[in-house]
Design a protein around this motif. Structure first.
Motif, PDB file in Angstrom:
ATOM      1  N   HIS B  13       0.806  -1.212   0.000  1.00 50.07           N
ATOM      2  CA  HIS B  13       0.000   0.000   0.000  1.00 50.07           C
ATOM      3  C   HIS B  13       0.844   1.270   0.000  1.00 50.07           C
ATOM      4  N   LEU B  14       2.178   1.082   0.071  1.00 46.13           N
ATOM      5  CA  LEU B  14       3.039   2.253  -0.045  1.00 46.13           C
ATOM      6  C   LEU B  14       3.230   2.680  -1.491  1.00 46.13           C
ATOM      7  N   VAL B  15       2.735   1.853  -2.421  1.00 45.72           N
ATOM      8  CA  VAL B  15       3.108   2.073  -3.815  1.00 45.72           C
ATOM      9  C   VAL B  15       2.763   3.463  -4.362  1.00 45.72           C
ATOM     10  N   PRO B  16       1.646   4.114  -3.946  1.00 47.59           N
ATOM     11  CA  PRO B  16       1.418   5.453  -4.501  1.00 47.59           C
ATOM     12  C   PRO B  16       2.542   6.428  -4.174  1.00 47.59           C
ATOM     13  N   LEU B  17       3.313   6.110  -3.119  1.00 46.36           N
ATOM     14  CA  LEU B  17       4.358   7.051  -2.741  1.00 46.36           C
ATOM     15  C   LEU B  17       5.440   7.181  -3.810  1.00 46.36           C
ATOM     16  N   ILE B  18       5.604   6.126  -4.618  1.00 46.37           N
ATOM     17  CA  ILE B  18       6.631   6.245  -5.645  1.00 46.37           C
ATOM     18  C   ILE B  18       6.319   7.394  -6.590  1.00 46.37           C
ATOM     19  N   VAL B  19       5.044   7.705  -6.729  1.00 44.02           N
ATOM     20  CA  VAL B  19       4.660   8.854  -7.552  1.00 44.02           C
ATOM     21  C   VAL B  19       4.667  10.120  -6.717  1.00 44.02           C
ATOM     22  N   PHE B  20       4.177   9.995  -5.488  1.00 40.94           N
ATOM     23  CA  PHE B  20       3.932  11.230  -4.751  1.00 40.94           C
ATOM     24  C   PHE B  20       5.137  11.784  -4.028  1.00 40.94           C
ATOM     25  N   PHE B  21       6.152  10.961  -3.736  1.00 38.53           N
ATOM     26  CA  PHE B  21       7.359  11.568  -3.179  1.00 38.53           C
ATOM     27  C   PHE B  21       7.972  12.570  -4.151  1.00 38.53           C
ATOM     28  N   PRO B  22       8.173  12.220  -5.411  1.00 39.01           N
ATOM     29  CA  PRO B  22       8.698  13.224  -6.339  1.00 39.01           C
ATOM     30  C   PRO B  22       7.751  14.418  -6.517  1.00 39.01           C
ATOM     31  N   VAL B  23       6.433  14.165  -6.470  1.00 35.45           N
ATOM     32  CA  VAL B  23       5.500  15.286  -6.636  1.00 35.45           C
ATOM     33  C   VAL B  23       5.647  16.261  -5.480  1.00 35.45           C
ATOM     34  N   ILE B  24       5.740  15.706  -4.257  1.00 38.36           N
ATOM     35  CA  ILE B  24       5.918  16.594  -3.102  1.00 38.36           C
ATOM     36  C   ILE B  24       7.217  17.368  -3.255  1.00 38.36           C
ATOM     37  N   GLY B  25       8.255  16.651  -3.702  1.00 35.07           N
ATOM     38  CA  GLY B  25       9.539  17.321  -3.880  1.00 35.07           C
ATOM     39  C   GLY B  25       9.429  18.499  -4.822  1.00 35.07           C
ATOM     40  N   LEU B  26       8.763  18.276  -5.945  1.00 34.22           N
ATOM     41  CA  LEU B  26       8.711  19.373  -6.907  1.00 34.22           C
ATOM     42  C   LEU B  26       7.819  20.495  -6.426  1.00 34.22           C
ATOM     43  N   LEU B  27       6.764  20.163  -5.671  1.00 37.69           N
ATOM     44  CA  LEU B  27       5.897  21.229  -5.153  1.00 37.69           C
ATOM     45  C   LEU B  27       6.653  22.101  -4.163  1.00 37.69           C
ATOM     46  N   ILE B  28       7.430  21.444  -3.268  1.00 36.89           N
ATOM     47  CA  ILE B  28       8.185  22.236  -2.298  1.00 36.89           C
ATOM     48  C   ILE B  28       9.169  23.133  -3.037  1.00 36.89           C
ATOM     49  N   ASN B  29       9.798  22.576  -4.078  1.00 34.57           N
ATOM     50  CA  ASN B  29      10.771  23.382  -4.810  1.00 34.57           C
ATOM     51  C   ASN B  29      10.116  24.537  -5.545  1.00 34.57           C
ATOM     52  N   ILE B  30       8.897  24.279  -6.071  1.00 35.24           N
ATOM     53  CA  ILE B  30       8.220  25.373  -6.782  1.00 35.24           C
ATOM     54  C   ILE B  30       7.854  26.480  -5.807  1.00 35.24           C
ATOM     55  N   ILE B  31       7.245  26.074  -4.682  1.00 32.71           N
ATOM     56  CA  ILE B  31       6.667  27.088  -3.798  1.00 32.71           C
ATOM     57  C   ILE B  31       7.765  27.787  -3.002  1.00 32.71           C
ATOM     58  N   PHE B  32       8.680  26.995  -2.433  1.00 33.21           N
ATOM     59  CA  PHE B  32       9.649  27.612  -1.531  1.00 33.21           C
ATOM     60  C   PHE B  32      11.031  27.748  -2.137  1.00 33.21           C
ATOM     61  N   GLY B  33      11.178  27.317  -3.373  1.00 36.70           N
ATOM     62  CA  GLY B  33      12.520  27.279  -3.964  1.00 36.70           C
ATOM     63  C   GLY B  33      13.201  28.617  -4.004  1.00 36.70           C
ATOM     64  N   GLY B  34      12.414  29.658  -4.120  1.00 35.46           N
ATOM     65  CA  GLY B  34      13.032  30.975  -4.199  1.00 35.46           C
ATOM     66  C   GLY B  34      13.754  31.353  -2.922  1.00 35.46           C
ATOM     67  N   LEU B  35      13.321  30.719  -1.803  1.00 33.90           N
ATOM     68  CA  LEU B  35      13.938  31.084  -0.530  1.00 33.90           C
ATOM     69  C   LEU B  35      15.104  30.174  -0.172  1.00 33.90           C
ATOM     70  N   MET B  36      15.251  29.079  -0.926  1.00 34.81           N
ATOM     71  CA  MET B  36      16.237  28.076  -0.506  1.00 34.81           C
ATOM     72  C   MET B  36      17.520  28.236  -1.286  1.00 34.81           C
ATOM     73  N   LYS B  37      18.591  27.745  -0.692  1.00 36.44           N
ATOM     74  CA  LYS B  37      19.883  27.786  -1.384  1.00 36.44           C
ATOM     75  C   LYS B  37      19.918  26.663  -2.408  1.00 36.44           C
ATOM     76  N   GLU B  38      20.899  26.770  -3.321  1.00 36.35           N
ATOM     77  CA  GLU B  38      20.986  25.773  -4.388  1.00 36.35           C
ATOM     78  C   GLU B  38      21.157  24.375  -3.835  1.00 36.35           C
ATOM     79  N   LYS B  39      22.039  24.246  -2.863  1.00 30.55           N
ATOM     80  CA  LYS B  39      22.302  22.907  -2.324  1.00 30.55           C
ATOM     81  C   LYS B  39      21.036  22.296  -1.754  1.00 30.55           C
ATOM     82  N   VAL B  40      20.235  23.141  -1.069  1.00 31.02           N
ATOM     83  CA  VAL B  40      19.026  22.615  -0.446  1.00 31.02           C
ATOM     84  C   VAL B  40      18.050  22.125  -1.507  1.00 31.02           C
ATOM     85  N   ILE B  41      17.893  22.944  -2.567  1.00 31.61           N
ATOM     86  CA  ILE B  41      16.985  22.552  -3.651  1.00 31.61           C
ATOM     87  C   ILE B  41      17.421  21.214  -4.224  1.00 31.61           C
TER      88      ILE B  41
END
Lengths: 174, 732, 100
Positions: B13-41
């Motif tokens: 039942h963890l299988v949807p996470l294979i899709v949603f971990f990257p989605v969460i990653g990209l959402l965080i980068n889109i929304i907060f990426g402007g505030l984060m350093k390159e290494k963090v992104i």
């Protein structure tokens, strides 16, 4: 033939003729005099109809007072013969026509619509007594008291009106 | 293991996470990426991909605990119209888990590599702000690829299929307004467009296949389709052939086979991590996965299988010949990828699904390694160039013998027109960049198929299977293998040996560990990867056998389990004759390449020695057999002509100029001007209303004469009224 | 025994004469006199009906008519005099200031 009928016809002819005379006289004085004659004729009619008081009043008020007043004013204003009128040449024939129509209508009304068959009897001698005048007086002072009194006020007003109207302003002539 | 004692169903039942971990990653980068350093992104994106890998491992463990039985995990309802029901289900079986592991594993390594690579690249191109965008797109790609491999129906697969096509477009055109050196140019955007358009043609084939499948089977779910495959094939064999051949069009598009491979070489315009991840390891393998997944359909139609195998084999040879004549380091690898994909497609076409998948996994390792190392080489050259132009104050020049360029200065242009990917600018990098050299060498040997590296095992399995049933395919693939070894050897000699042919190469510097460490991991996998499916053990065959059933296993086993006794040279499934032949050919090829390129290394400005030797053949190889030119002349320009005709003649002259302007507008204008204005409005309506006014005026003028001021006439009027009323009353 | 209708015919004729006089003559005095003629004709009709119905109300009404016409004549003639003072002529046709 009844005496009264003949009298009536004669009087009627005189009345009409004097009326026509009033219409056509060039001079105002002649017209006034024609009218006086007319009034006299009508007074006799009244007598024929058994109204002695009215007949007397007619002669006294109309022929005596009113026509005299007319004659005064005619004299005052100069009874000049007015020149022949130039305006509205169509008015005279139209007026005559309309009057004839009016007469026709009246005749139509009298003879076709209203069926009056009453014949008036000759006046009895008893009618031309003081009893008739008394009756009028009694009615005048009982039933028609208010109009009687108002009429007196009316006359007062007329007198005052006449005086006020013709009062000369300062510096005016005539 | 403790893990195997844990309830296995929980992990599924963890299988949807294979899709949603990257989605969460990209959402965080889109929304907060402007505030984060390159290494963090960068590390955040890598962590998202890494977590997807962890989940994939857990799924693999759980699956092995469940004896490889396929699990279908329902996730969401998607389309439900009448009897049509297409839910979003996840399918966890050995085939999809294999793909998941490859995508997320190699993907994570490439994410980490990209942190270092993009850090340098955005500075080289002078646009540091674009760093974040890259990682957003990379995570999006991982998510889409996961949807593709984990879908339980052809439609879910297609969603992922299109999604990775989109990401490919976005990433190829990452530097959409700059060229390799940072100057304004739209070449990358053009390449991205080409990739998308050509892929679309393939997608059209896929859609036709899906529609036909729905018409024939009534469903697009894997379970339903494969269950009914046999009876439908019996009743309507033509339909199944049609479906499989339509799917082949999709495969040629996505996996860059003939005739739709032309986008892949242009796709090298994208940054190197993109080339490695998408155009080597994962996206292009989607076609191979599709055929492997559709094994139950393909095995029912041998005619279609033969066509698929032939397409793969011809492509393999065709691309290998082109790779021989290329000068750009990444273009060689691109054509090599096309060629290797041809191997894979030929394998699954022949029915050797396990062999094809095995080669897919191995290829992912060493091709990613090669691309990333090539990226490291390019970075080294860029560093050298930067070092030169900023420290020594004069622009670097090509070290030509003849020195007509010595002392020549460019006008204050900080960037000279030099291509850091051109192998003719390289040379002797073995000394400047030793780590990269060894890594590249390992990748080359793996690709060439030298024992005991990964490529040897997988390629030879394919060749063995080809030799058994499809002799023509075997011949084509063997010749392609020969060329493969040759052009890779050529590349090694040109890049790493000899003397530097350009100042930048002379001053190239080694890359940082953040770049080289992921490469080392990949190198390790390239060396040891063969262990996945050794003879006698056949771990991978058994693993995939749960999904692909007897067909894959039987074909992979070759003659070992058939009724006839296996020949003496087949040991546990490994055909020694074939293996020996291919190894021998590879060694001969490498020796040949040494003779031509290694013994007498190229000098700066010298033409390729093969040019003189092969003449017009080499020109053909160099110019990729004029495929692009032919396509332009035959298809693209004809389409442009048609579009122009439709636009200029039909739309412009006929429709707009004549019909709209003359017919419609003219008629309308005539109508309003002549008919309505002159006739109806002026003579009709105006006249009427003016007439009313005139009438009123005249009536009032005539009536005014009644008021003449004379009393007599007024009196007459009164009498007239009286007469009339009296008359009326009398008449009543 | 004179029928009532005879009196009414006379009354109508006299009235018509009066109307004609009002319409045709240009001398305001003559017009006025024609009005008096009309009034007289009406009076005649009244008295005739009095005799016909044997009540006295008609005669009373004639009395009032006479009174009112006397008053009216007084005022009317005064008006004519005043007009003459301004216009120095008594031609009715000259009094057409209401012309519109």
């Amino acid at each position: 033939m009844d005496f009264t009928l003949i009298l009536f016809i004669v009087l009627a002819v005189v009345a009409v003729l004097t009326a026509i005379g009033l219409l056509v006289s060039r001079s105002a004085v002649y017209a006034a005099l024609f009218l006086v004659l007319n009034f006299a004729t009508v007074a006799v009619f009244y007598l024929l109809l058994g109204a002695p008081f009215i007949a007397m009043a007619q002669v006294t008020v109309y022929a005596g007072a009113i026509m005299v007043l007319f004659l005064f004013v005619i004299m005052l204003l100069g009874a000049e013969k007015l020149p022949k009128g130039q305006v509205m040449p169509w008015q005279r024939p139209l007026a005559i026509a309309l009057t004839v129509v009016l007469l026709a209508e009246a005749g139509f009304l009298l003879f076709q619509r209203l069926s009056i068959t009453t014949a008036l009897s000759n006046p009895e001698a008893a009618l031309n007594t003081e009893g008739a005048v008394q009756a009028i007086g009694a009615m005048l002072f009982s039933q028609y008291l208010l109009p009687f009194e108002v009429t007196s006020v009316l006359l007062l007003v007329a007198m005052i009106g006449a005086i006020v109207l013709t009062k000369k302003e300062k510096g005016e002539s005539v | 293991m403790l893990l195997s004692e844990v309830s296995n169903t929980g992990f599924f039942h963890l299988v949807p996470l294979i899709v949603f971990f990257p989605v969460i990653g990209l959402l965080i980068n889109i929304i907060f990426g402007g505030l984060m350093k390159e290494k963090v992104i960068g590390w955040l994106a890598s962590a998202a991909s890494g977590l997807a890998f962890v989940v994939s491992v857990l799924l693999a463990v759980a699956l092995s605990g469940a004896h490889g039985e396929a699990q279908v995990i329902p996730f969401a309802e998607w389309i439900r119209i009448g009897t049509l029901n297409i839910p979003w289900n996840f399918r966890v079986d050995t085939l999809s888990v294999t793909m998941m592991l490859v995508v997320s594993g190699v993907g994570t390594l490439i994410h980490i590599y990209a942190i270092g690579y993009m850090h340098e690249d955005v500075r080289f191109k002078d646009d540091p702000g674009r760093f974040r965008r890259f990682f957003v797109f990379l995570n999006l790609f991982i998510a889409m690829m996961m949807i593709l491999v984990s879908g339980d129906s052809y439609l879910m697969l297609f969603v992922g299929w299109e999604g990775v096509g989109l990401c490919s477009f976005l990433l190829i055109g990452f530097w959409y307004d700059k060229d390799t050196l940072g100057r304004p140019s739209f070449a990358n955007a053009e390449a991205a467009k080409k990739a998308f358009v050509v892929n679309r043609i393939g997608d059209f084939g896929f859609i036709l296949a899906a529609l036909t499948m729905f018409w024939a089977f009534g469903s697009l779910q894997f379970g339903d389709v494969f269950g009914k495959a046999a009876e439908v094939a019996h009743a309507m064999p033509g339909v199944v052939i049609a479906i499989t051949l339509f799917m082949l069009i999709g495969v040629t598009g996505k996996s860059a086979q003939i005739p739709l491979f032309v986008w892949l070489p242009d796709a090298m315009a994208g940054p190197t991590p993109v080339s490695a991840l998408i155009h080597a390891a994962t996206m292009v393998t989607a076609g191979v996965y599709l055929v492997a997944r559709s094994a139950p359909l393909y095995t029912l139609v041998p005619q279609a299988q033969y066509i698929v195998a032939l397409v793969g084999a011809v492509t393999a040879l065709f691309a290998a010949t082109i790779a021989v004549g290329q000068y750009d380091i990444k273009k060689v690898l691109a054509y090599s990828t096309i060629s290797q994909l041809g191997f894979m497609v030929a394998a699954v076409g022949m029915g050797a699904f396990v062999a094809g998948m095995f080669h897919l996994v191995m290829h992912a390792f060493f091709k990613a390694l090669l691309f990333l190392s090539a990226g490291s080489v390019i970075l080294g050259l860029e560093r050298g160039h930067h070092h030169l132009s900023h420290h020594e104050g004069h622009p670097s020049t090509t070290l030509r013998a003849g020195s007509e360029h010595e002392g020549k200065h460019e006008d204050a242009e900080p960037v000279e027109a030099f291509d850091p990917g051109d192998m003719r600018n390289m040379g002797g990098l073995r000394k400047q960049m030793p780590v990269t050299f060894w890594l590249y060498l390992i990748g080359t040997l793996a690709l060439a198929g030298i024992f005991p590296l990964a490529g040897f095992w997988s390629k030879d399995e394919i060749l063995a299977d080809a030799q058994l049933h499809y002799p023509l395919v075997f011949i084509l693939l063997t010749i392609a293998a020969f060329f493969t070894a040759f052009y890779m050897g050529r590349q090694i000699w040109m890049v790493f040996f000899g003397k530097a042919r350009h100042d930048a190469a002379a001053h190239a510097e080694e890359s940082k560990p953040i770049i080289t460490v992921p490469l080392m991991v990949l190198a390790g996998l390239s060396i040891l990867g063969g262990a996945l499916n050794l003879p006698y053990l056949h771990t991978f065959t058994n693993w995939l056998g749960h999904t692909l059933g007897g067909e894959g296993a039987a074909a992979a086993e070759g003659a070992a389990h058939t009724v006839e006794a296996a020949p003496w040279y087949v040991l546990g499934g490994l055909n020694l004759a074939v293996a020996g032949l291919s190894t021998l050919l590879a060694l001969v090829a490498i020796y040949l390449s040494w003779l031509i390129y290694g013994r007498k290394p190229l000098a700066a400005g010298q033409k390729d020695p093969l040019k003189k030797a092969l003449g017009f053949i080499f020109t053909g190889m160099e110019r990729k057999w004029f495929v692009d030119e032919i396509y332009w002349a035959a298809f693209v320009n004809r389409y442009v002509d048609l579009a122009r005709f439709l636009a200029d003649v039909i739309d412009g002259r006929f429709w707009h100029d004549w019909f709209h302007d003359k017919v419609l507008a003219g008629t309308y204008n005539w109508l309003s001007r002549i008919a309505l204005d002159k006739v109806i409005d002026t003579r009709g309506i105006d006249a009427f209303f003016n007439g009313l006014g005139e009438l009123t005026k005249r009536a009032s003028a005539s009536l005014r004469r009644l008021q003449n001021g004379f009393v007599r006439s007024y009196a007459l009027a009164v009498l007239f009224g009286v007469v009339v009323i009296l008359g009326y009353l009398l008449m009543k | 025994m004179i029928p009532l209708t005879y009196y009414l015919v006379i009354s109508a004729v006299l009235f018509a004469m009066g109307v004609l006089g009002v319409l045709i003559r240009r001398n305001p005095l003559i017009i006025f006199m024609s009005v008096e003629l009309m009034l007289n004709a009406a009076n005649l009709a009244f008295v005739a009906f009095t005799r016909a119905f044997n009540v006295l109300n008609g005669q009373i009404f004639v009395f009032f008519v006479m009174t009112v016409s006397a008053a009216e004549v007084a005022v009317g003639l005064a008006l004519i005099v005043v007009i003459f003072r301004t216009k120095h002529s008594i031609d009715v046709d000259l009094m057409s200031a209401l012309k519109g």
